[in-house]
Write a protein that holds these residues in place. Sequence first.
Motif, PDB file in Angstrom:
ATOM      1  N   GLY A 105       0.815  -1.210   0.000  1.00  0.00           N
ATOM      2  CA  GLY A 105       0.000   0.000   0.000  1.00  0.00           C
ATOM      3  C   GLY A 105       0.847   1.257   0.000  1.00  0.00           C
ATOM      4  O   GLY A 105       0.615   2.191  -0.776  1.00  0.00           O
ATOM      5  N   ALA A 106       1.852   1.293   0.879  1.00  0.00           N
ATOM      6  CA  ALA A 106       2.732   2.463   0.956  1.00  0.00           C
ATOM      7  C   ALA A 106       3.511   2.647  -0.347  1.00  0.00           C
ATOM      8  O   ALA A 106       3.676   3.775  -0.830  1.00  0.00           O
ATOM      9  N   LEU A 107       3.978   1.536  -0.913  1.00  0.00           N
ATOM     10  CA  LEU A 107       4.745   1.607  -2.157  1.00  0.00           C
ATOM     11  C   LEU A 107       3.883   2.121  -3.305  1.00  0.00           C
ATOM     12  O   LEU A 107       4.324   2.975  -4.096  1.00  0.00           O
ATOM     13  N   LEU A 108       2.647   1.642  -3.393  1.00  0.00           N
ATOM     14  CA  LEU A 108       1.769   2.073  -4.479  1.00  0.00           C
ATOM     15  C   LEU A 108       1.402   3.548  -4.350  1.00  0.00           C
ATOM     16  O   LEU A 108       1.279   4.260  -5.355  1.00  0.00           O
ATOM     17  N   VAL A 109       1.229   4.024  -3.128  1.00  0.00           N
ATOM     18  CA  VAL A 109       0.949   5.456  -2.927  1.00  0.00           C
ATOM     19  C   VAL A 109       2.126   6.291  -3.420  1.00  0.00           C
ATOM     20  O   VAL A 109       1.945   7.305  -4.112  1.00  0.00           O
ATOM     21  N   ALA A 110       3.333   5.867  -3.084  1.00  0.00           N
ATOM     22  CA  ALA A 110       4.528   6.599  -3.519  1.00  0.00           C
ATOM     23  C   ALA A 110       4.662   6.584  -5.037  1.00  0.00           C
ATOM     24  O   ALA A 110       4.950   7.618  -5.659  1.00  0.00           O
ATOM     25  N   ILE A 111       4.435   5.429  -5.650  1.00  0.00           N
ATOM     26  CA  ILE A 111       4.541   5.323  -7.105  1.00  0.00           C
ATOM     27  C   ILE A 111       3.476   6.184  -7.778  1.00  0.00           C
ATOM     28  O   ILE A 111       3.750   6.897  -8.758  1.00  0.00           O
TER      29      ILE A 111
END
Length: 238
Positions: free
Chosen positions: A192-198
Amino acid sequence: MIAYLLDPNNWAGSGGIPVLVGQHLVYTAVALLIAGVIGVPAGLYVGHTGRGVVVIAGFANALRALPTLGLIVLLVMIVAPLIASDLAFVIPSIIVLVLLAIPPIMTNTYAGIRAVDAAAVDAAVGMGYRPLKVLFSVQVPCALPLIISGFRGATLQVISTATIAAYVSLGGLGRLIIDGRAQNDYDKMLVGALLVAILALVVDLLLALASRVFVSPGLDRRTSRIPLRVRRAAVPAS
């Protein structure tokens, strides 16, 4: 984390990653649209007339100081008894995101208008342009680099903060973080955190490309020569 991303089940259904990304983008787009409708006219008025500078600065600083999580919970408690539908959670979430997006949009719009070369404005007035024509034919085109920069800053803040919508049972990528925390599924939280950053980086890149299309290269270079005091006024507080 890789196993979670490669699992087809996590990409299908109402709780799949594509649906969550779409919901996240909808929250972001609606909040930015409303914030633009409020922040751009306010910034244009103050920048063009020079009136209300203290008010706009104080208002922007006050909005930046608001605790987003506490505010969304408070608004849900106020709105929920009045609306018996999902809007009881959607409206508070959008309000919080709008309040977050207004300061960078408003202050950058104001700073962009104030940074326009006075000689260009005087030339337009000398040609008989009325105030509104001076604003929209001279000042706004010259201020576009800073105005778009304000939208870029607001977009990054809204995308990263829209995860709080999941805290009040809505969708978006925050769903992965909230549900992962409840289930002690740290792979899910990390995804979730990675997708928000991307997502934030991709949208910011698209806005940067839009800036190259709509802004004259000469104007874009001139932003580096804007007085320091004006550029500081346009930078969102951390």
